[in-house]
Every structure is written in C-alpha cells, then in structure tokens.
Design an enzyme around this catalytic site. Sequence first.
Site: not given
Ligand code: NAP
Length: 281
Positions: A61, A201, A204
């Site tokens: 990251y 995610s 999503a």
């Molecule tokens: P996510 O958590 O599903 O979604 C993040 C998005 O949702 C951001 O745009 C955030 O906006 C928004 N959000 C968060 N809370 C919200 C709410 N209450 N209302 C409206 N929008 C909201 O997606 P992700 O970042 O892909 O997944 C989470 C974590 O999983 C990552 O950060 C990472 O640590 C991990 N991950 C791991 C892998 C892997 O291969 N192991 C792959 C993907 C992700 P803002 O940021 O603007 O607040």
Amino acid sequence: MAKMEFKELGKTTVKVPVLGLGTWGIGGHSNRYTGADTQAVQVLRLGLDLGMLFIDTAEFYGHGHSEEIVAEAIAERRESVFLATKVSPEHFRYDDVLKACEASLKRLQVRYVDLYQLHWPSSSIPIPETMKAMEHLVNQGKIRHIGVSNFSVRQTRESQESLSKATVAANQVEYSLLDRSIETDLLKYCQKERITVIAYSPLAKSQIPKGGRGGKWQVLDEVAAGNGKTRSQVALNWLIAKEGVVTIPKAVSIDHVKENVGAIGWTLRREDQKDLEEAFG
Ligand code: NAP
C-alpha cells in the site's frame, strides 16, 4: 457508544475486534511519506478511539507509505492495537520474506506485528518455502501469527500443511453483500478449520452505500430503516454476524468512521438476514 465485540483469532485465544480499519489508499499512493498526512493519521486515531483497535495494512500500500502513516497513528498505544500487515508475492522467497518483514517493522516502528499475511498467492514460488520463513519469524518473535490472503481452499490447506508447529490463523478475502463467492466453499472450510475470515471490501468499495434504488437496494433500505441503521451499518453487521468473520472497512472520512462503528452493539433479526440474502443472492 456500543462496546466493541471480539472474536478469537483462528485457533488461538487472542481476541480480535470484529471491526477493524482498512488502509488501502489511506494517505494516497505516493512513494515517500513526508509526515504531512495529518488527516489520515487523525482518522485512524479516531477509529482506534472508537474501539476499532485493529489495523490492516501492507507493504504494497503506497509503497510502504501506508505503514508509515499507521506507525504515527499507533505510536502511543502500540500494545493495545492488533496490527496486521502483508508481504507481497515478489518477496515470497525465504530470505526475501525475512527482509520484507524487517522493512515493515522498521516502517511501522514496532518490534513485532500481530498478524503477517501473504498478500496473494504466488504463481512461481512454492508455498512451503514461504511458510518456512513465516514460521522462522514466529520463532523469532517478529510476528505473532501467520495469515494468508486471497488463498483458495487448496492453497490455504497447503499453507497449513507446510507449517510444522504454527497454524494459519486467518485468510483475508473479499466478502460483502455484493460479493458472496466465498460462500461456495472457502467460508465453510475456514469455519470448520477455525481460520478467521477477514472480510475485505465489505462495502464493495462504497458501491453498497452509494448503490442503486429498487430491487435488492430497496430490500436493504427497508432492513436499514426497520433497524434505524444505515446501509453501511447493515452490510457490516450482516458480515460480523457470520461465524468466524471479522471485517476491515476503510474510510478516510471522519463521518464514515463514526458511522461504521455503529455496525456493532445490535443484531439483525433472522428474517432480515433471510430477506437480505435472498435479495443479494
Ligand atoms: P471498502 O472498505 O469496502 O470501501 C471503502 C470505500 O467506502 C471508501 O471509498 C470509503 O470512503 C467508503 N466508505 C467507508 N465507509 C463508508 C460509509 N459509512 N458510508 C459511505 N461510504 C463509506 O473497500 P476497500 O478499501 O477495498 O476494503 C477495505 C480494506 O480491505 C482495504 O483498505 C484494505 O486494508 C483491505 N483490502 C485487502 C485486499 C487484499 O487483497 N488483501 C484487497 C482490497 C482491500 P472514504 O474513504 O472517503 O471515507
């Protein structure tokens, strides 16, 4: 404010908060941390203050930049945080794993991480070689537990079989109302083997809160309204109600972090779960 809930990590007695803090994209994707990401640090600190004492990051990251931001966020309370990071597949050779871990510890400014995860499977380096290095790190006290990420049932089983004493504590995989593909086999396998599923995610990538109208979205909105919650809170609560599942939503907005912690302290009714699963089937 509701009290944080915890689940046991894998077969251990270590307790992990059911809701952690994802960091993909936190602080941008630049090569070098200049110490200027006060917003990112503050948001993570707020999440920790609210009880989400579990941070997930990765060497991948922001080219390590995210780990440096995490270091600043946890500086005064390292011992109270469950800290997870990941090694990238290009470092899966034995010596490279050890070097990558040292570099992560340095960026995170810690002596050990609680969970060290193989970020995704390598197409060329055999799992046993990497797992041997991971077990060495456990013996050295540099990592407390071993995890994998994006591993299939076969790869998870092979990882476990490659370890002599340690166990695979967690598999971090995509899982949300919109992506339920792990329910075909991996979820059941992990539950049976007591391997914690860390759902990534979970919103999503914001498609769930932003989503559409009508059809499945109407069902989600009705369940949310019936419980006095938001779409995100329902989607996260639905995940953590599953046996052995914890989750790590990412948010850089202060309002989002505050909203997400409202996913705990209550439980979806069985009929709500059924309606959601039929709508998002
Ligand atoms: P996510 O958590 O599903 O979604 C993040 C998005 O949702 C951001 O745009 C955030 O906006 C928004 N959000 C968060 N809370 C919200 C709410 N209450 N209302 C409206 N929008 C909201 O997606 P992700 O970042 O892909 O997944 C989470 C974590 O999983 C990552 O950060 C990472 O640590 C991990 N991950 C791991 C892998 C892997 O291969 N192991 C792959 C993907 C992700 P803002 O940021 O603007 O607040």
